[in-house]
Write a protein that holds these residues in place. Sequence first.
Motif, PDB file in Angstrom:
ATOM      1  N   ARG A  81       1.329  -8.668  -8.707  1.00 50.66           N
ATOM      2  CA  ARG A  81       1.866  -7.305  -8.711  1.00 50.66           C
ATOM      3  C   ARG A  81       1.086  -6.411  -7.750  1.00 50.66           C
ATOM      4  NH1 ARG A  81       5.325  -5.648 -12.331  1.00 50.66           N
ATOM      5  NH2 ARG A  81       4.400  -3.588 -12.612  1.00 50.66           N
ATOM      6  N   ALA A  82      -0.221  -6.611  -7.651  1.00 55.04           N
ATOM      7  CA  ALA A  82      -1.016  -5.824  -6.706  1.00 55.04           C
ATOM      8  C   ALA A  82      -0.572  -6.109  -5.272  1.00 55.04           C
ATOM      9  CB  ALA A  82      -2.493  -6.142  -6.877  1.00 55.04           C
ATOM     10  N   ARG A  83      -0.289  -7.368  -4.982  1.00 55.94           N
ATOM     11  CA  ARG A  83       0.189  -7.733  -3.643  1.00 55.94           C
ATOM     12  C   ARG A  83       1.558  -7.121  -3.356  1.00 55.94           C
ATOM     13  NH1 ARG A  83      -1.530 -14.081  -4.353  1.00 55.94           N
ATOM     14  NH2 ARG A  83      -3.762 -13.841  -3.837  1.00 55.94           N
ATOM     15  N   GLY A  88       4.672  -3.165  -0.519  1.00 51.59           N
ATOM     16  CA  GLY A  88       5.844  -2.308  -0.714  1.00 51.59           C
ATOM     17  C   GLY A  88       7.089  -3.078  -1.078  1.00 51.59           C
ATOM     18  N   GLU A  89       6.956  -4.344  -1.428  1.00 48.69           N
ATOM     19  CA  GLU A  89       8.102  -5.194  -1.762  1.00 48.69           C
ATOM     20  C   GLU A  89       7.993  -5.668  -3.203  1.00 48.69           C
ATOM     21  OE1 GLU A  89       8.198  -8.319   1.058  1.00 48.69           O
ATOM     22  OE2 GLU A  89       8.673  -7.021   2.755  1.00 48.69           O
ATOM     23  N   ARG A  90       8.121  -4.743  -4.124  1.00 46.30           N
ATOM     24  CA  ARG A  90       8.046  -5.104  -5.540  1.00 46.30           C
ATOM     25  C   ARG A  90       9.262  -5.936  -5.928  1.00 46.30           C
ATOM     26  NH1 ARG A  90       7.026  -0.221  -9.398  1.00 46.30           N
ATOM     27  NH2 ARG A  90       6.969  -1.987 -10.810  1.00 46.30           N
ATOM     28  N   SER A  91       9.068  -6.862  -6.832  1.00 49.97           N
ATOM     29  CA  SER A  91      10.203  -7.681  -7.268  1.00 49.97           C
ATOM     30  C   SER A  91      10.143  -8.017  -8.750  1.00 49.97           C
ATOM     31  CB  SER A  91      10.264  -8.983  -6.462  1.00 49.97           C
ATOM     32  OG  SER A  91       9.096  -9.756  -6.680  1.00 49.97           O
ATOM     33  N   THR A  92       8.956  -8.112  -9.328  1.00 44.66           N
ATOM     34  CA  THR A  92       8.829  -8.513 -10.725  1.00 44.66           C
ATOM     35  C   THR A  92       9.021  -7.321 -11.650  1.00 44.66           C
ATOM     36  OG1 THR A  92       7.257 -10.236 -10.097  1.00 44.66           O
ATOM     37  CG2 THR A  92       7.357  -9.637 -12.422  1.00 44.66           C
ATOM     38  N   LEU A  93       9.902  -7.489 -12.630  1.00 42.94           N
ATOM     39  CA  LEU A  93      10.186  -6.423 -13.590  1.00 42.94           C
ATOM     40  C   LEU A  93       9.961  -6.962 -14.991  1.00 42.94           C
ATOM     41  CD1 LEU A  93      11.374  -3.512 -13.968  1.00 42.94           C
ATOM     42  CD2 LEU A  93      13.586  -4.636 -14.334  1.00 42.94           C
ATOM     43  N   ARG A  94       9.011  -6.371 -15.715  1.00 45.29           N
ATOM     44  CA  ARG A  94       8.697  -6.802 -17.072  1.00 45.29           C
ATOM     45  C   ARG A  94       9.462  -5.927 -18.054  1.00 45.29           C
ATOM     46  NH1 ARG A  94       2.499  -5.766 -16.403  1.00 45.29           N
ATOM     47  NH2 ARG A  94       3.513  -3.912 -15.540  1.00 45.29           N
ATOM     48  N   VAL A  95      10.390  -6.551 -18.770  1.00 44.95           N
ATOM     49  CA  VAL A  95      11.298  -5.820 -19.663  1.00 44.95           C
ATOM     50  C   VAL A  95      11.037  -6.226 -21.111  1.00 44.95           C
ATOM     51  CG1 VAL A  95      13.703  -5.318 -20.212  1.00 44.95           C
ATOM     52  CG2 VAL A  95      13.042  -5.804 -17.847  1.00 44.95           C
ATOM     53  N   GLY A  96      10.859  -5.236 -21.973  1.00 43.95           N
ATOM     54  CA  GLY A  96      10.697  -5.488 -23.399  1.00 43.95           C
ATOM     55  C   GLY A  96      11.962  -5.148 -24.157  1.00 43.95           C
ATOM     56  N   LEU A  97      12.290  -5.952 -25.148  1.00 40.56           N
ATOM     57  CA  LEU A  97      13.478  -5.703 -25.962  1.00 40.56           C
ATOM     58  C   LEU A  97      13.172  -5.942 -27.431  1.00 40.56           C
ATOM     59  CD1 LEU A  97      14.873  -7.741 -23.354  1.00 40.56           C
ATOM     60  CD2 LEU A  97      16.667  -6.212 -24.135  1.00 40.56           C
ATOM     61  N   VAL A  98      13.606  -5.025 -28.279  1.00 44.91           N
ATOM     62  CA  VAL A  98      13.533  -5.276 -29.715  1.00 44.91           C
ATOM     63  C   VAL A  98      14.565  -6.348 -30.044  1.00 44.91           C
ATOM     64  CG1 VAL A  98      12.659  -3.016 -30.412  1.00 44.91           C
ATOM     65  CG2 VAL A  98      15.116  -3.329 -30.100  1.00 44.91           C
ATOM     66  N   PRO A  99      14.377  -7.106 -31.124  1.00 45.43           N
ATOM     67  CA  PRO A  99      15.294  -8.210 -31.436  1.00 45.43           C
ATOM     68  C   PRO A  99      16.761  -7.796 -31.523  1.00 45.43           C
ATOM     69  CG  PRO A  99      13.336  -8.356 -32.798  1.00 45.43           C
ATOM     70  CD  PRO A  99      13.240  -7.045 -32.074  1.00 45.43           C
ATOM     71  N   SER A 100      17.021  -6.620 -32.069  1.00 48.78           N
ATOM     72  CA  SER A 100      18.408  -6.200 -32.271  1.00 48.78           C
ATOM     73  C   SER A 100      19.078  -5.729 -30.986  1.00 48.78           C
ATOM     74  CB  SER A 100      18.464  -5.073 -33.308  1.00 48.78           C
ATOM     75  OG  SER A 100      17.645  -3.976 -32.909  1.00 48.78           O
ATOM     76  N   SER A 119      15.998  -7.047  -5.018  1.00 51.37           N
ATOM     77  CA  SER A 119      15.308  -8.317  -5.273  1.00 51.37           C
ATOM     78  C   SER A 119      14.496  -8.145  -6.547  1.00 51.37           C
ATOM     79  CB  SER A 119      14.381  -8.658  -4.096  1.00 51.37           C
ATOM     80  OG  SER A 119      13.623  -9.814  -4.381  1.00 51.37           O
ATOM     81  N   VAL A 120      15.016  -8.693  -7.646  1.00 52.24           N
ATOM     82  CA  VAL A 120      14.393  -8.484  -8.950  1.00 52.24           C
ATOM     83  C   VAL A 120      14.174  -9.817  -9.647  1.00 52.24           C
ATOM     84  CG1 VAL A 120      14.576  -7.372 -11.204  1.00 52.24           C
ATOM     85  CG2 VAL A 120      15.512  -6.242  -9.187  1.00 52.24           C
ATOM     86  N   GLN A 121      12.952 -10.054 -10.039  1.00 51.02           N
ATOM     87  CA  GLN A 121      12.621 -11.202 -10.874  1.00 51.02           C
ATOM     88  C   GLN A 121      12.252 -10.657 -12.251  1.00 51.02           C
ATOM     89  OE1 GLN A 121       9.576 -13.802  -9.359  1.00 51.02           O
ATOM     90  NE2 GLN A 121       9.164 -14.686 -11.369  1.00 51.02           N
TER      91      GLN A 121
END
Length: 310
Positions: A81-83, A88-100, A119-121
Motif C-alpha cells: 500500500r505504501a508503494r 499514485g496508482e492505488r488498487s487495493t481496497l479493504r472492505v468490511g461487511l457485517v454478516p447481514s 483498477s481495484v483489487q
Amino acid sequence: MELRHLRYFVTVAELGSISRAAAKLYIAQPPLSAQIRQLEEEVGAALLVRWSRGVRLTPAGSSFLDDARAILARAEQATQRAREFQSGERSTLRVGLVPSATQSLLPGLLRRFVASNLSVQIEAQERVPSARQLQALRNAELDLGFVRPASVVGQSEWVCAIDDPYWVALPHGHALARSTKPIAVKALEHAVFVAFSRYAESDFFDQTASLCEGAGFKPDVRHTATQFMSVLAMVSSGLGVAIVPASCAILAQPGVAMRRLTGIARKSQLVLIANQALREDAWGRSVLQIAEQELRALEVSVRAASVAAR
C-alpha cells in the motif's frame, strides 16, 4: 522481536525441519537454530520440539504460527500500500461487511467495480462486527465498510446511510405465515428464535433483542449462525423465526415467509463508512461513488419490497 524472526519461525514450522528451512532461507543451520531459540526466549514458551524426523509444533507453537502468518501478511500489505501511494496508482481496497450485508451488497458491489474503469483489487473482510470495523477504520486497517451501528457513527467516518427496516423470517408452516399482513413484535413472544451470532454481529443481535424486550418479552434464542444464508436455512428447516433487515428479506429462500414488523420506534440503518485517506484522493472518491451507488440501489430494492408487502 523482528519480522525476520517470524519469517524464520514460519519457514521452519512449514517445512518441519531446521536444515531444510536453512537451505531455503540461504543461511547456515546453527544461526537459524539460535534465532529460533532467541524467539522462544522472547515469547516465553517452547514453540518447537525436536523429533527423529525434524521438528514439530508445540500447542503454543501452533497458536503462535497463526499469529505470525497474520503479522507477516499485514506487513506485506502495508509495504504494498505504501508503494501504491508513492506511485499514485492505488488498487487495493479493504472492505468490511457485517454478516447481514454480505449477500445483499457484495455481489452487486463487485459487479460495479468490474464494470468500472478503476483498477481495484478488493480484499473483502466478511462477518466483521460494526464496532470492530469502526476501530479498524480508525487504525487504517480498513478503507471502507458497511455497518449497522448501535450509536451514531462520527461524521468523520459517515459517508451515507439507508433505512433498512426490521422484518421477520418465518417457516412457511408457521401460524403467523398464513397472513400476508405485517406482524407486531409482540406476536413473536412465544416463538423460538434463530439469530445472527452475537460474536459475529453484536450490534444487530443487541438491537433485535432490545426490540423484543421493548415489546415485553425476552427472545428465546436457541440457534445462532454467522451468515445470513445459514440463518435462513435454519428458519426454512422449522427451527425457529428470525428478525432480519429488509435488505435480507429481499433474498428470501424457499420455505421461508418474510413479513414486515410493525410498531417499532427504533430506526434500523445500513451505513457506509470510510477512512479519511480514501476521501482525500481522486481514486478514493471514485471508489466511494461506486460504493454509494450500490448502497442506493439496495435502498430502491428495499423500498420496492416494502411496498409490495403492504
